[in-house]
Write an enzyme that holds these catalytic residues in place. Structure first.
Site: not given
Length: 380
Positions: A146-148, A151
């Site tokens: 989810t972070d990636l 980003g």
């Protein structure tokens, strides 16, 4: 703390009032320099090219020396992974990133005050609901997807903003957050629910609407095989020496195979367990059927295609020594990420940026250092 170079991401986000000039690629965490470890930087501090580029006539620099974001400066106030991952990718394209560590669900809405972390967003957005074994508990993805994803969305949005400025002379405010990114990535699972009210579920390594499309246990490991159409299924049966299965009326079409999933998978699983992974890989080679082993890290980073794609980059870190990090996921015809250098330590360029870029006088810088508002990390 301030530090700089070209490119960028900060890792875990420690430090007090820290600034550092941009990084390059991420790698693992190193206790010697946790916020910056595993990144890399490129040579010069910034390009002489403005953005947008001057359209006046005259000689232009060689294309091999120019990256798309040369001359673009980015102030990065983000922490942890999603934002730094975005600016790291922008740094790969030539941007100079000024990273500020710790100055502290989107910009608006009922949850705007909540803290956002990958696992929480993965849970709230439904990703964990569809991840894990069919009869098992919800599972977190092995890396912070989810972070990636956020980003990458942010990286694309920033590029769009730069193009918008080039066309109109006016910038954009971009709202890119974990929840929105992950909900947008639910793709067919979301579409099935929104249009047909089919609730998402966990399938393990399998696929909800294609059979077979999953991992099978072999004599000594696992192999993933996906038969995306009826002809590929016939080929799978031929390789497994199961011609009678391909002729069985219950498995003639993918719709029928989905309806009779359990019986078919039991038959295929039994056959796959009879040979080693390497043997099955040999048998599937050149068949036209998508297949591959489930590799561990040692196998991943010794894979010939991984090596060919330049996905290992080595450098010497000032405190951690020699480090190796994953290379960029995209290659370009006109330029390359080459001659990698280690990430600057958090606070390595504090005085340089305050004085050379922001115009602070020596006595003002000394006062900031004395009060602890900023810090300078000396490299021996």
């Amino acid at each position: 703390m301030l530090s700089a170079a070209l490119g960028g991401r900060s890792g875990g986000g420690g430090g007090v009032g820290g600034l550092w000039r941009s990084l390059r690629r991420p790698g693992g965490a190193f206790s010697a320099a946790p916020p910056a470890a595993g990144a890399r930087s490129l040579a010069s501090r910034s390009s002489s090219l403005p953005f947008p580029q001057d359209r006046s006539p005259g000689p232009r620099p060689s294309a091999s020396n120019v990256k798309p974001l040369d001359g673009v400066k980015i102030l990065d106030l983000t922490r942890v992974l999603a934002g730094p991952f975005a600016t790291m990718n922008l740094g790969d394209l030539g941007a100079e990133v000024i990273k500020v560590e710790r100055p502290g669900y989107g910009q608006t809405g009922p949850m705007v005050q909540r803290g956002g972390y990958d696992s929480i967003a993965a849970a709230v957005s439904g990703l964990m609901h569809i991840t894990g074994h069919e009869e098992g508990e919800p599972v977190r993805v092995g890396v912070a997807m989810t972070d990636l994803a956020t980003g990458l969305y942010a990286c694309g949005a920033i590029m769009a903003g730069l193009l918008q400025r080039y066309k109109t002379g006016k910038g954009l405010h971009i709202d890119c957050n974990l929840m929105s990114s992950q909900v947008a990535c639910l793709t067919h699972v979301a579409a099935n629910y929104l249009n047909c009210k089919i609730e998402g579920k966990r399938w393990g390594t399998a696929h909800g609407s294609i059979v077979p499309y999953q991992a099978f246990k072999t004599k000594d490991g696992y192999i993933v095989v996906g038969a995306g159409n009826d002809q590929q299924f016939v080929t799978v049966c031929k390789i497994l020496n199961l011609p009678e299965v391909s002729k069985d009326s219950r498995y003639k079409t993918n719709i029928l195979r989905v309806q009779n999933r359990k019986e078919l998978i039991d038959i295929l699983s039994t056959r796959f367990s009879e040979k080693t992974t390497s043997k099955w890989l040999q048998l599937f080679e050149g068949s036209g059927v998508p297949y591959g082993p489930i590799n561990n890290m040692q196998q991943v980073f010794s894979d010939p295609q991984v090596l060919h794609n330049g996905l290992l980059m080595e450098m010497n870190h000032p405190t951690a020594g020699r480090i190796v990090v994953p290379g960029p996921g995209v290659r370009y015809s006109e330029f390359a990420v080459s001659h990698p250098k280690p990430p600057p330590l958090v606070g390595q360029h504090t005085v340089e940026i305050l004085k050379g870029m922001l115009g602070y006088e020596d006595n003002a810088i000394e006062e900031l250092l004395h009060t602890g508002a900023v810090a300078q990390h000396e490299v021996r």
